[in-house]
Design an enzyme around this catalytic site. Sequence first.
Site, short mmCIF file in Angstrom:
data_model
loop_
_atom_site.label_atom_id
_atom_site.label_comp_id
_atom_site.label_asym_id
_atom_site.label_seq_id
_atom_site.Cartn_x
_atom_site.Cartn_y
_atom_site.Cartn_z
N LYS A 95 60.02 77.48 -15.48
CA LYS A 95 60.30 77.26 -14.05
C LYS A 95 60.79 78.57 -13.39
O LYS A 95 60.31 78.95 -12.33
CB LYS A 95 61.37 76.18 -13.92
CG LYS A 95 61.49 75.57 -12.55
CD LYS A 95 62.61 74.54 -12.50
CE LYS A 95 62.38 73.40 -13.46
NZ LYS A 95 63.42 72.36 -13.36
N LYS B 129 69.79 75.36 -21.11
CA LYS B 129 70.20 74.01 -20.70
C LYS B 129 71.40 73.59 -21.54
O LYS B 129 71.56 74.07 -22.66
CB LYS B 129 69.05 73.01 -20.91
CG LYS B 129 69.16 71.76 -20.07
CD LYS B 129 68.66 71.99 -18.65
CE LYS B 129 68.84 70.78 -17.77
NZ LYS B 129 68.23 70.98 -16.45
N ASN C 38 71.49 62.81 -6.71
CA ASN C 38 71.43 64.00 -5.85
C ASN C 38 70.00 64.28 -5.40
O ASN C 38 69.71 64.39 -4.21
CB ASN C 38 72.03 65.20 -6.63
CG ASN C 38 71.93 66.49 -5.83
OD1 ASN C 38 71.74 66.47 -4.62
ND2 ASN C 38 72.05 67.60 -6.50
N SER D 292 70.26 78.21 -6.73
CA SER D 292 71.25 78.64 -7.73
C SER D 292 71.18 80.15 -7.91
O SER D 292 72.20 80.83 -8.02
CB SER D 292 70.97 77.98 -9.09
OG SER D 292 71.71 76.79 -9.22
P1 NAD Z 1 72.03 62.41 -10.69
O1 NAD Z 1 72.92 62.12 -11.83
O2 NAD Z 1 72.63 62.83 -9.39
O3 NAD Z 1 71.07 61.15 -10.38
C1 NAD Z 1 70.31 60.53 -11.35
C2 NAD Z 1 69.82 59.21 -10.77
O4 NAD Z 1 68.93 58.58 -11.70
C3 NAD Z 1 70.93 58.20 -10.51
O5 NAD Z 1 70.65 57.50 -9.31
C4 NAD Z 1 70.83 57.25 -11.70
O6 NAD Z 1 71.33 55.95 -11.41
C5 NAD Z 1 69.33 57.23 -11.88
N1 NAD Z 1 68.95 56.79 -13.22
C6 NAD Z 1 69.52 57.03 -14.40
N2 NAD Z 1 68.86 56.40 -15.38
C7 NAD Z 1 67.83 55.76 -14.80
C8 NAD Z 1 66.79 54.94 -15.27
N3 NAD Z 1 66.67 54.65 -16.56
N4 NAD Z 1 65.91 54.45 -14.37
C9 NAD Z 1 66.03 54.75 -13.06
N5 NAD Z 1 66.99 55.50 -12.55
C10 NAD Z 1 67.88 56.00 -13.41
O7 NAD Z 1 70.99 63.51 -11.23
P2 NAD Z 1 70.10 64.51 -10.39
O8 NAD Z 1 70.78 65.81 -10.34
O9 NAD Z 1 69.65 63.83 -9.15
O10 NAD Z 1 68.85 64.70 -11.38
C11 NAD Z 1 67.75 63.80 -11.39
C12 NAD Z 1 66.57 64.48 -12.08
O11 NAD Z 1 66.24 65.69 -11.39
C13 NAD Z 1 66.81 64.89 -13.52
O12 NAD Z 1 65.61 64.79 -14.26
C14 NAD Z 1 67.21 66.35 -13.41
O13 NAD Z 1 66.99 67.08 -14.60
C15 NAD Z 1 66.26 66.78 -12.29
N6 NAD Z 1 66.66 67.99 -11.59
C16 NAD Z 1 67.85 68.08 -10.96
C17 NAD Z 1 68.17 69.23 -10.25
C18 NAD Z 1 69.44 69.35 -9.45
O14 NAD Z 1 69.57 70.32 -8.71
N7 NAD Z 1 70.37 68.42 -9.55
C19 NAD Z 1 67.28 70.30 -10.23
C20 NAD Z 1 66.05 70.18 -10.88
C21 NAD Z 1 65.75 69.01 -11.55
#
Ligand code: NAD
Length: 408
Positions: free
Chosen positions: A92, A104, A212, A349
């Site tokens: 990425k 990670k 998020n 970031s």
């Molecule tokens: P977060 O913890 O804020 O939110 C995760 C969400 O997924 C929550 O609403 C949770 O209830 C839901 N969830 C968990 N298990 C689940 C399931 N089995 N089925 C359906 N929903 C489920 O996390 P985030 O930061 O929003 O990250 C979400 C995804 O995005 C992850 O794969 C993460 O690696 C990816 N990501 C995040 C960022 C970032 O900046 N936060 C950047 C790139 C990628």
Amino acid sequence: MAVKSFKKDTLSQIEKAVKLTGAEEIFKILQEPQRAIELALPLRRDNGKLEIIKAWRVQYNNFRGPYKGGIRFHPQTTREEVEALALLMTLKCALVNLPLGGGKGGVVVDPRELSEAELERLSRAYSRALSDVIGSAKDVPAPDVNTNAKIMDWMADEINEPAAFTGKSLDKGGSEGRQEATGLGGFFVLQIILEKLGLKTPLTVAVQGFGNVGFHIAELLAKAGFKIVAVSDSRGGVYVEQGIDVLKTMECKREKGTLAGCYCVGSVCDMNFGKTISNSELLELPVDILVPAALEEVITEDNADKIRAKLVLEMANGPTTPAADGILSQKGITVIPDILANSGGVTVSAFEWEQNLKNEHWSLEKVNQGLKEKMESSAEAVWTEAQSRKTDLRTAAFIVAINNLYEN
Ligand code: NAD
């Protein structure tokens, strides 16, 4: 969560690109991380009991610069999952041309079961245990699933180096726009690809995961005139045919602690508007755009055939297995791959890291303009590569990333 084959699956998706480019040496190098650190963290619970918490930091590849990647707190995380996510981070950062490598972190814990004081002790213990190997010139972690600005603030404070972590709160050296950066980046990428495909609003959208990333992308899309008909979290989701009010739905979820019953249209949440759906039902809805924004490997060979969306915007990391990829492609469904779609988070970031190193604070306009330029040029590069190689967007994204990794 923590699917056993996640790393193997990720490597097999990369291999498709390797075969087209002949980058066998890079593929050999990408088989294993440069370093994987396993930790056993002592955590004193509020009741006086001592628990040992397992955790990892995987430093996959630093050809382009210091390792970069989020830290996940989840009871089912595994070393294999963290390795796969670190590998994706490597590609990425290369894809969007950041001067950063891939890493990670993972901590085997359910943060909902910890008090705030316990969470702080654990976060500080993680950072302290890694103090020799993280830092602004070595490895720069960030938030991921179940971690946030407050946790980053504790970790940065513990080793007394703000530039060693990103995703911090604003008063601790965080960047404007970091919170919504992943969603906004995905939004910019989607606009470019929709234009190429000739798809125009009004378009319907279902979003899996309302954290998020899922919340911000849903909110941005709703504001731009897309109709968000379904959202879900780990406990299930809601479907409202006339389109949900995203902000009101988040407010309702915060108040009730769950999405169930949050059928919000306009300023009103009413039981008559919608229905509760499961996460698997959400994935199979007849929408234009499906946005997996929760966890990996949710679209598999078992359900790919039932996906009815025209386009999948992968905001989560690794939501589609290689077998499912093949099925979606046969069905003519366009998949915008994770390393492109969700690269806005690491891009801002990188801006935060740069601001910290230069002792600057950029305006929201400057951050978002920089993000827009990076996302649009990366999306264009991936689209052009896909067209010239007559391949899918994931393979094209890996080709661009591998070329950038090689050049460095
Ligand atoms: P977060 O913890 O804020 O939110 C995760 C969400 O997924 C929550 O609403 C949770 O209830 C839901 N969830 C968990 N298990 C689940 C399931 N089995 N089925 C359906 N929903 C489920 O996390 P985030 O930061 O929003 O990250 C979400 C995804 O995005 C992850 O794969 C993460 O690696 C990816 N990501 C995040 C960022 C970032 O900046 N936060 C950047 C790139 C990628």
